[in-house]
Design an enzyme around this catalytic site. Structure first.
Site, mmCIF file in Angstrom:
data_model
loop_
_atom_site.group_PDB
_atom_site.id
_atom_site.type_symbol
_atom_site.label_atom_id
_atom_site.label_comp_id
_atom_site.label_asym_id
_atom_site.label_seq_id
_atom_site.Cartn_x
_atom_site.Cartn_y
_atom_site.Cartn_z
ATOM 1 N N GLN A 6 0.822 -1.203 0.000
ATOM 2 C CA GLN A 6 0.000 0.000 0.000
ATOM 3 C C GLN A 6 0.864 1.265 0.000
ATOM 4 O O GLN A 6 0.470 2.283 -0.574
ATOM 5 C CB GLN A 6 -0.955 0.003 1.199
ATOM 6 C CG GLN A 6 -2.014 1.086 1.151
ATOM 7 C CD GLN A 6 -2.958 0.940 -0.040
ATOM 8 O OE1 GLN A 6 -3.141 -0.160 -0.570
ATOM 9 N NE2 GLN A 6 -3.563 2.047 -0.463
ATOM 10 N N ALA A 42 -6.097 5.058 -0.442
ATOM 11 C CA ALA A 42 -5.924 5.219 1.006
ATOM 12 C C ALA A 42 -4.448 5.291 1.364
ATOM 13 O O ALA A 42 -3.596 4.636 0.746
ATOM 14 C CB ALA A 42 -6.560 4.064 1.746
ATOM 15 N N SER A 55 -6.080 1.536 4.752
ATOM 16 C CA SER A 55 -6.695 0.853 3.611
ATOM 17 C C SER A 55 -7.465 -0.392 4.030
ATOM 18 O O SER A 55 -6.953 -1.232 4.782
ATOM 19 C CB SER A 55 -5.622 0.453 2.597
ATOM 20 O OG SER A 55 -6.185 -0.328 1.558
ATOM 21 N N GLU A 104 -16.898 4.233 -5.836
ATOM 22 C CA GLU A 104 -16.189 3.060 -6.349
ATOM 23 C C GLU A 104 -17.144 1.865 -6.317
ATOM 24 O O GLU A 104 -17.119 1.063 -5.373
ATOM 25 C CB GLU A 104 -14.936 2.760 -5.516
ATOM 26 C CG GLU A 104 -13.856 3.824 -5.604
ATOM 27 C CD GLU A 104 -12.575 3.410 -4.881
ATOM 28 O OE1 GLU A 104 -12.512 2.262 -4.369
ATOM 29 O OE2 GLU A 104 -11.638 4.229 -4.832
ATOM 30 N N HIS A 141 -15.631 -1.545 -5.560
ATOM 31 C CA HIS A 141 -14.971 -1.831 -4.275
ATOM 32 C C HIS A 141 -16.000 -2.445 -3.318
ATOM 33 O O HIS A 141 -16.839 -1.751 -2.748
ATOM 34 C CB HIS A 141 -14.394 -0.548 -3.680
ATOM 35 C CG HIS A 141 -13.654 -0.761 -2.387
ATOM 36 N ND1 HIS A 141 -12.274 -0.746 -2.297
ATOM 37 C CD2 HIS A 141 -14.097 -1.000 -1.126
ATOM 38 C CE1 HIS A 141 -11.904 -0.947 -1.038
ATOM 39 N NE2 HIS A 141 -13.000 -1.103 -0.312
#
Length: 319
Positions: A196, A217, A222, A280, A283
Site C-alpha cells: 500500500q 488510502a 486501507s 467506487e 470496491h
C-alpha cells in the site's frame, strides 16, 4: 188435641238457622278440598336443582395428576454478559455473534446506543471493523490469516483475500453467472502495508496528493490491508475495465444482490463528504450476511452512518 207452637214455625222460617245448618254440613267438605289441593301441589312441584358441583363430571385422572404451575421471573441478560456471546467472540465466528445478538439491526442499534462494551470497531480481524481516513489500522502492519485465492481472478497484485471472503466471493460470482451476468472476477484484493505504501506513492506521482487521497488510502488506512475488501471486474466474453464495472449488467446485479452474500458497496455515490472517496462501485467490502442484510434493509450507504460514527472526509494530519 195439641196445638202447634207458633214460635217453632217462626224459628223455622228464619234464614240464619238455615245458613248455620249449611255451614255445619259444608265446612268439613271445604277442609278436605283444601288439604287435597295442598297435597297435590306438593306432589307435583318440580324438584330443586342439584348443586352445580354435584352436577359436574369428575376431573380426568391425568388432569388431577398435573403439578401446580410455578411462575418464575427471569432477568434479561445483556448480550455482552451472555456466555454464548463470549464463547462466539472467542471463536472468531463474527457472523454467528451478530446472529446470536438478535441480528444485524439489533447489533448495530446496540453499538450506536453505546450498549456493546464487548464490541470494538477497531479490531482489524472483525467483520464490523471500520477503517477510514480518521480511523487507522492497529497495528499498522496488520496482516490477516488465513488467505486464499478466489476461483475467478485477474492475475496481478492482490490475488488473495481472507479465506472466508474468498468463499463468499466464489458464491457471489456463481450466483451472478446463474443469473446470466457472467463472472465477478477479483481484480485486486489483499495488499500488505508495504504494497500500500507503493500504491499510494504511485497515485501521488501520477495525480498529486489531493487527487491521490480522493482515490487511494494512505498506508495503514486501507481496507485492502484487512483482506476484507475486493475490487472486482465484470467478465463475460471479455472483462470490462474496473472503472466500467458500475455501468455493466453484472455491476448493477452486484449492487442489488451483493448483500445476500455478505458484501456491501463501500464507497457509494454521493458519499464523498462522509467517506472521503469518490464513488467506487467495484470496491466491495465483506461484512458478513447478518450485517449486510441490516445495511441493505436499512438503506445505508456508508459504514460511518451505519455505526453512527463521525464523517471522515479527510485525514486529520497532512501527509
Amino acid at each position: 188435641m195439641a196445638h202447634p207452637d207458633p214460635h217453632a214455625a217462626l224459628h223455622a222460617r228464619q234464614p240464619g238457622a238455615q245458613t248455620a245448618r249449611l255451614w255445619r254440613i259444608w265446612m268439613p267438605v271445604g277442609l278436605i278440598v283444601t288439604v287435597a289441593g295442598v297435597l297435590w301441589a306438593l306432589l307435583t312441584a318440580p324438584m330443586p336443582p342439584e348443586p352445580i358441583a354435584a352436577a359436574l363430571p369428575p376431573a380426568p385422572a391425568a388432569a388431577a395428576a398435573l403439578p401446580p404451575v410455578t411462575i418464575v421471573q427471569t432477568e434479561n441478560v445483556a448480550p455482552c454478559d451472555s456466555p454464548e456471546i463470549a464463547e462466539l467472540l472467542a471463536s472468531g465466528d463474527d457472523d454467528a455473534v451478530v446472529a446470536a445478538w438478535g441480528g444485524g439491526r439489533a447489533f448495530r442499534d446496540a453499538i450506536v446506543a453505546g450498549d456493546a462494551d464487548c464490541i470494538s470497531l477497531n479490531e482489524p480481524q472483525r467483520l464490523w471493523l471500520v477503517v477510514n481516513k480518521r480511523r487507522s489500522l492497529e497495528p499498522q502492519n496488520y496482516a490477516p490469516k488465513p488467505l486464499a485465492i478466489p476461483a475467478a481472478i485477474r492475475e496481478g497484485d492482490g490475488d488473495y483475500l481472507r479465506a472466508d471472503v474468498t468463499e463468499a466471493l466464489n458464491q457471489l460470482s456463481k450466483a451472478a453467472q446463474d443469473a446470466g451476468h457472467g463472472e465477478v472476477v477479483l481484480g485486486s484484493g489483499y495488499r500488505s502495508h508495504a504494497v500500500q505504501v507503493q500504491n499510494f506513492q504511485s497515485h501521488i506521482d501520477q495525480f498529486g496528493i489531493a487527487e491521490a487521497e480522493a482515490q487511494s488510502a494512505r498506508p495503514g488506512h486501507s481496507e485492502h490491508q484487512t483482506g476484507l475488501a475486493a475490487d472486482v471486474l465484470a467478465c463475460e466474453s471479455h472483462c470490462s475495465g474496473i472503472l466500467d464495472f458500475g455501468d455493466t449488467a453484472t455491476g448493477r446485479w452486484v449492487a442489488d444482490n451483493g448483500w445476500r452474500y455478505g458484501f456491501i458497496v463501500r464507497y457509494d455515490h454521493g458519499q464523498q463528504g462522509i467517506t472521503g472517496y469518490e464513488p467506487e462501485p467495484w470496491h466491495l467490502r465483506f461484512v458478513g450476511k447478518e450485517l449486510a442484510r441490516a445495511y441493505h434493509e436499512g438503506g445505508f450507504t456508508s459504514l460511518e452512518k451505519f455505526f453512527g460514527l463521525p464523517d471522515a472526509p479527510d485525514y486529520i494530519d497532512e501527509w
